[in-house]
Design a protein around this motif. Structure first.
Motif, mmCIF file in Angstrom:
data_model
loop_
_atom_site.group_PDB
_atom_site.id
_atom_site.type_symbol
_atom_site.label_atom_id
_atom_site.label_comp_id
_atom_site.label_asym_id
_atom_site.label_seq_id
_atom_site.Cartn_x
_atom_site.Cartn_y
_atom_site.Cartn_z
ATOM 1 N N ALA A 1 0.828 -1.208 0.000
ATOM 2 C CA ALA A 1 0.000 0.000 0.000
ATOM 3 C C ALA A 1 0.862 1.258 0.000
ATOM 4 N N SER B 1 -2.746 -3.179 -3.825
ATOM 5 C CA SER B 1 -3.073 -2.387 -2.642
ATOM 6 C C SER B 1 -4.578 -2.363 -2.393
ATOM 7 N N GLN B 2 -5.332 -2.141 -3.430
ATOM 8 C CA GLN B 2 -6.798 -2.098 -3.304
ATOM 9 C C GLN B 2 -7.350 -3.433 -2.810
ATOM 10 N N ARG B 3 -6.739 -4.511 -3.224
ATOM 11 C CA ARG B 3 -7.203 -5.857 -2.863
ATOM 12 C C ARG B 3 -6.500 -6.406 -1.624
ATOM 13 N N ARG B 4 -5.605 -5.598 -1.039
ATOM 14 C CA ARG B 4 -4.845 -5.960 0.164
ATOM 15 C C ARG B 4 -4.058 -7.261 -0.023
ATOM 16 N N HIS C 1 -1.130 -0.718 -7.497
ATOM 17 C CA HIS C 1 -2.402 -0.097 -7.097
ATOM 18 C C HIS C 1 -3.463 -1.172 -6.894
ATOM 19 N N ASP C 2 -3.561 -2.087 -7.850
ATOM 20 C CA ASP C 2 -4.549 -3.166 -7.731
ATOM 21 C C ASP C 2 -4.249 -4.052 -6.525
#
Length: 173
Positions: free
Chosen positions: A104, A162-165, A159-160
């Motif tokens: 992240a 990070s968004q999906r952890r 980014h993806d």
């Protein structure tokens, strides 16, 4: 086949499954097979991107984020992914990873880097620019396009993740 930088974004639970599988399998097979959509081939771009960012005067915080995005961290033990005959990165350094919290932070910092501005530090003559940053003699499509395409792919990938952890596993293969 050339050795290139490979990244995979996976849930921590999947990595735990692979670790357990490697320990229980008679031949140490971790059953490593992330979905194609969650794998990124950065080719030879990491070193070239770092060189451009250094030449362009990128600050240490963002330069370190770029390095983490392509080098990972050794905090997560991935030894089970690096054992014969199922090693996932047999042609380079041992695989590394970044946990979701670092993913992240790296993602946030990558989005703050203005690569087109940094590319202005390169000589306008293509051969001279390639030579300056230590790239291969011929880059199909041109150096700047190559670097922008790979950098944009790297940012989107993080980014993806990070968004999906998800965590990111890095290897050379």
């Amino acid at each position: 086949m050339a050795v290139t930088q490979q990244l995979a974004r996976i849930p921590a639970e999947r990595l735990a499954f692979c670790h357990k599988s490697a320990g229980e399998s008679p031949d140490g097979d971790p059953h490593w097979d992330p979905p194609t959509a969650d794998v990124l081939d950065l080719d030879w771009a990491p070193a070239l991107l770092e060189s451009v960012c250094e030449l362009g005067g990128l600050d240490d915080v963002h330069l370190n984020a770029l390095r983490h995005s392509t080098e990972g961290d050794t905090a997560i033990d991935l030894g089970f992914l690096n054992t014969h005959p199922h090693a996932i990165g047999p042609f380079g350094p041992a695989p590394t990873a970044l946990p979701a919290a670092q993913v992240a932070r790296v993602s946030e910092l990558l989005w703050q880097i203005d690569l087109p501005a940094l590319l202005t530090a390169l000589p306008t003559e293509e051969t001279e620019a390639v030579s300056l940053i230590g790239g291969p003699a011929l880059i199909v499509g041109g150096l700047r396009k190559y670097l922008l395409d790979h950098f944009d792919a790297l940012r989107e990938f993080y980014h993806d993740a990070s968004q999906r952890r998800l965590l990111v596993v890095l290897r050379w293969d």
